[in-house]
Design a protein around this motif. Sequence first.
Motif, mmCIF file in Angstrom:
data_model
loop_
_atom_site.group_PDB
_atom_site.id
_atom_site.type_symbol
_atom_site.label_atom_id
_atom_site.label_comp_id
_atom_site.label_asym_id
_atom_site.label_seq_id
_atom_site.Cartn_x
_atom_site.Cartn_y
_atom_site.Cartn_z
ATOM 1 N N THR A 86 0.838 -1.190 0.000
ATOM 2 C CA THR A 86 0.000 0.000 0.000
ATOM 3 C C THR A 86 0.875 1.243 0.000
ATOM 4 O OG1 THR A 86 -1.896 1.072 1.087
ATOM 5 C CG2 THR A 86 -0.177 0.201 2.512
ATOM 6 N N ALA A 87 0.309 2.350 -0.464
ATOM 7 C CA ALA A 87 0.982 3.648 -0.440
ATOM 8 C C ALA A 87 -0.038 4.698 -0.041
ATOM 9 C CB ALA A 87 1.585 3.977 -1.805
ATOM 10 N N PHE A 88 0.437 5.729 0.672
ATOM 11 C CA PHE A 88 -0.477 6.769 1.148
ATOM 12 C C PHE A 88 0.323 7.990 1.581
ATOM 13 C CE2 PHE A 88 0.513 3.706 4.468
ATOM 14 C CZ PHE A 88 0.962 4.493 5.519
ATOM 15 N N GLN A 89 -0.392 9.114 1.754
ATOM 16 C CA GLN A 89 0.235 10.336 2.252
ATOM 17 C C GLN A 89 0.319 10.277 3.779
ATOM 18 O OE1 GLN A 89 -2.680 10.399 0.412
ATOM 19 N NE2 GLN A 89 -2.347 11.615 -1.425
ATOM 20 N N VAL A 90 1.427 10.755 4.323
ATOM 21 C CA VAL A 90 1.657 10.705 5.768
ATOM 22 C C VAL A 90 1.060 11.942 6.441
ATOM 23 C CG1 VAL A 90 3.416 10.679 7.583
ATOM 24 C CG2 VAL A 90 3.746 9.347 5.485
ATOM 25 N N GLY A 91 0.381 11.722 7.559
ATOM 26 C CA GLY A 91 -0.177 12.828 8.334
ATOM 27 C C GLY A 91 -1.319 12.354 9.202
ATOM 28 N N ASP A 92 -2.063 13.310 9.756
ATOM 29 C CA ASP A 92 -3.196 12.992 10.626
ATOM 30 C C ASP A 92 -4.473 13.723 10.210
ATOM 31 O OD1 ASP A 92 -1.825 11.397 12.817
ATOM 32 O OD2 ASP A 92 -0.642 13.245 12.871
ATOM 33 N N GLU A 93 -4.438 14.388 9.059
ATOM 34 C CA GLU A 93 -5.522 15.297 8.718
ATOM 35 C C GLU A 93 -6.602 14.637 7.853
ATOM 36 O OE1 GLU A 93 -1.570 17.626 8.207
ATOM 37 O OE2 GLU A 93 -2.340 15.600 7.831
ATOM 38 N N ASP A 152 2.704 3.978 11.427
ATOM 39 C CA ASP A 152 2.527 3.085 12.569
ATOM 40 C C ASP A 152 1.073 2.652 12.714
ATOM 41 O OD1 ASP A 152 5.204 3.129 13.215
ATOM 42 O OD2 ASP A 152 4.999 4.584 14.841
ATOM 43 N N PHE A 153 0.152 3.567 12.432
ATOM 44 C CA PHE A 153 -1.274 3.252 12.518
ATOM 45 C C PHE A 153 -1.647 2.200 11.485
ATOM 46 C CE2 PHE A 153 -5.555 4.254 10.776
ATOM 47 C CZ PHE A 153 -6.314 3.846 11.861
ATOM 48 N N VAL A 154 -1.214 2.391 10.246
ATOM 49 C CA VAL A 154 -1.547 1.440 9.183
ATOM 50 C C VAL A 154 -0.869 0.101 9.444
ATOM 51 C CG1 VAL A 154 -1.454 0.993 6.706
ATOM 52 C CG2 VAL A 154 -1.905 3.314 7.536
ATOM 53 N N ALA A 155 0.392 0.119 9.874
ATOM 54 C CA ALA A 155 1.087 -1.126 10.197
ATOM 55 C C ALA A 155 0.358 -1.880 11.308
ATOM 56 C CB ALA A 155 2.527 -0.836 10.602
ATOM 57 N N GLY A 156 -0.152 -1.152 12.291
ATOM 58 C CA GLY A 156 -0.908 -1.787 13.361
ATOM 59 C C GLY A 156 -2.177 -2.448 12.858
ATOM 60 N N LEU A 157 -2.835 -1.820 11.886
ATOM 61 C CA LEU A 157 -4.029 -2.429 11.289
ATOM 62 C C LEU A 157 -3.674 -3.715 10.554
ATOM 63 C CD1 LEU A 157 -5.857 0.699 9.815
ATOM 64 C CD2 LEU A 157 -6.372 -0.494 11.947
ATOM 65 N N GLU A 179 -1.143 -5.706 11.149
ATOM 66 C CA GLU A 179 -0.790 -6.743 12.115
ATOM 67 C C GLU A 179 -2.032 -7.269 12.831
ATOM 68 O OE1 GLU A 179 2.095 -4.526 14.264
ATOM 69 O OE2 GLU A 179 3.753 -5.116 12.939
ATOM 70 N N ALA A 180 -2.981 -6.383 13.129
ATOM 71 C CA ALA A 180 -4.222 -6.819 13.770
ATOM 72 C C ALA A 180 -5.036 -7.746 12.867
ATOM 73 C CB ALA A 180 -5.058 -5.598 14.171
ATOM 74 N N ALA A 181 -4.862 -7.594 11.558
ATOM 75 C CA ALA A 181 -5.566 -8.448 10.592
ATOM 76 C C ALA A 181 -4.803 -9.735 10.307
ATOM 77 C CB ALA A 181 -5.795 -7.679 9.294
ATOM 78 N N GLY A 182 -3.693 -9.956 11.001
ATOM 79 C CA GLY A 182 -2.946 -11.193 10.856
ATOM 80 C C GLY A 182 -1.842 -11.150 9.832
ATOM 81 N N LEU A 183 -1.478 -9.954 9.367
ATOM 82 C CA LEU A 183 -0.401 -9.816 8.392
ATOM 83 C C LEU A 183 0.901 -9.469 9.102
ATOM 84 C CD1 LEU A 183 -2.286 -7.711 5.694
ATOM 85 C CD2 LEU A 183 -2.057 -10.202 5.819
ATOM 86 N N ALA A 184 1.997 -9.903 8.521
ATOM 87 C CA ALA A 184 3.318 -9.622 9.086
ATOM 88 C C ALA A 184 3.993 -8.541 8.249
ATOM 89 C CB ALA A 184 4.165 -10.886 9.080
ATOM 90 N N MET A 185 4.449 -7.485 8.909
ATOM 91 C CA MET A 185 5.128 -6.412 8.196
ATOM 92 C C MET A 185 6.477 -6.887 7.668
ATOM 93 S SD MET A 185 3.222 -3.810 8.007
ATOM 94 C CE MET A 185 4.551 -2.860 7.258
ATOM 95 N N GLU A 186 6.743 -6.584 6.394
ATOM 96 C CA GLU A 186 8.037 -6.925 5.791
ATOM 97 C C GLU A 186 8.902 -5.694 5.550
ATOM 98 O OE1 GLU A 186 8.201 -10.924 3.349
ATOM 99 O OE2 GLU A 186 7.151 -9.362 2.251
ATOM 100 N N ALA A 187 8.294 -4.578 5.194
ATOM 101 C CA ALA A 187 9.091 -3.386 4.890
ATOM 102 C C ALA A 187 8.216 -2.152 4.961
ATOM 103 C CB ALA A 187 9.724 -3.495 3.503
ATOM 104 N N ARG A 188 8.861 -1.035 5.291
ATOM 105 C CA ARG A 188 8.191 0.254 5.195
ATOM 106 C C ARG A 188 9.212 1.284 4.738
ATOM 107 N NH1 ARG A 188 6.022 2.130 10.925
ATOM 108 N NH2 ARG A 188 5.767 -0.098 11.332
ATOM 109 N N LEU A 189 8.724 2.213 3.933
ATOM 110 C CA LEU A 189 9.557 3.305 3.438
ATOM 111 C C LEU A 189 8.755 4.593 3.547
ATOM 112 C CD1 LEU A 189 12.022 4.498 1.857
ATOM 113 C CD2 LEU A 189 10.769 3.932 -0.233
ATOM 114 N N VAL A 190 9.355 5.601 4.144
ATOM 115 C CA VAL A 190 8.758 6.943 4.179
ATOM 116 C C VAL A 190 9.738 7.873 3.476
ATOM 117 C CG1 VAL A 190 7.969 8.836 5.629
ATOM 118 C CG2 VAL A 190 7.538 6.465 6.329
ATOM 119 N N GLN A 213 5.433 10.685 1.846
ATOM 120 C CA GLN A 213 4.680 9.568 1.277
ATOM 121 C C GLN A 213 5.207 8.268 1.886
ATOM 122 O OE1 GLN A 213 2.240 10.546 -1.330
ATOM 123 N NE2 GLN A 213 2.883 12.460 -0.324
ATOM 124 N N ALA A 214 4.291 7.348 2.179
ATOM 125 C CA ALA A 214 4.670 6.093 2.826
ATOM 126 C C ALA A 214 4.294 4.899 1.946
ATOM 127 C CB ALA A 214 3.983 5.957 4.173
#
Length: 213
Positions: free
Chosen positions: A146-153, A175-180, A182-193, A204-205
């Motif tokens: 997945t890709a998305f814009q970083v922020g809280d707005e 961190d919020f998206v990664a937590g979702l 993991e809660a759905a049973g997926l294992a994080m492999e990589a993240r880039l911001v 962009q993340a």
Amino acid sequence: MTEPAYLTSTRTAYDTVADAYAEEARDALATSPWDRAMLNTFAELVGATGPVGDLGCGPGRLTGHLASLGLDVFGVDLSPGMVAVARRAHPELRFEVGSLTALALEDGSLTGALAWYSLIHTPPEQLPVVVAELARVLAPGGRLLTAFQVGDERLHIPRGYGHEVSFDAYRLQPDFVAGLFEAAGLAMEARLVRAPREREKTQQAYLLARKPA
């Protein structure tokens, strides 16, 4: 069942701008090395092992790119206008109208799922439903990018691509998206911001996750 208002407004907006959006975004990948790097990594990891869904495919530009990398890929989008554009641009590929909240796909039917800026119109409190649906359709060992814009707005968009529209977009924290995930049973492999480029206003993340075998 009454459709959530955010789905209706998002569909209407993208139906309105479909042709203009496709024209403006047509060559965007050529000037986006980070996008190409993440998509190419995703394609290499998934390989030609089974079907891949470009979920929220818009006009199909990334569906076509993934197909050129050897993936057995199809597209799904909420907007019939976007699907019509994608079918014209890529008549050799399959595109269907559908919602990320309830995909017309069997459990474990995909070896890869791409949600490229397609989570950003879902209110954050509704995202667990969407992420659970993405996890449901992945086969064991399958990957989600997945890709998305970083922020809280929450951003209200009254005009886009030369048209009057009315819908919302949400910036999200990795961190919020990664937590979702993991809660759905997926294992994080990589993240880039990465830093914003050109007309972008925020970081962009990119997040890559795997469904355990």
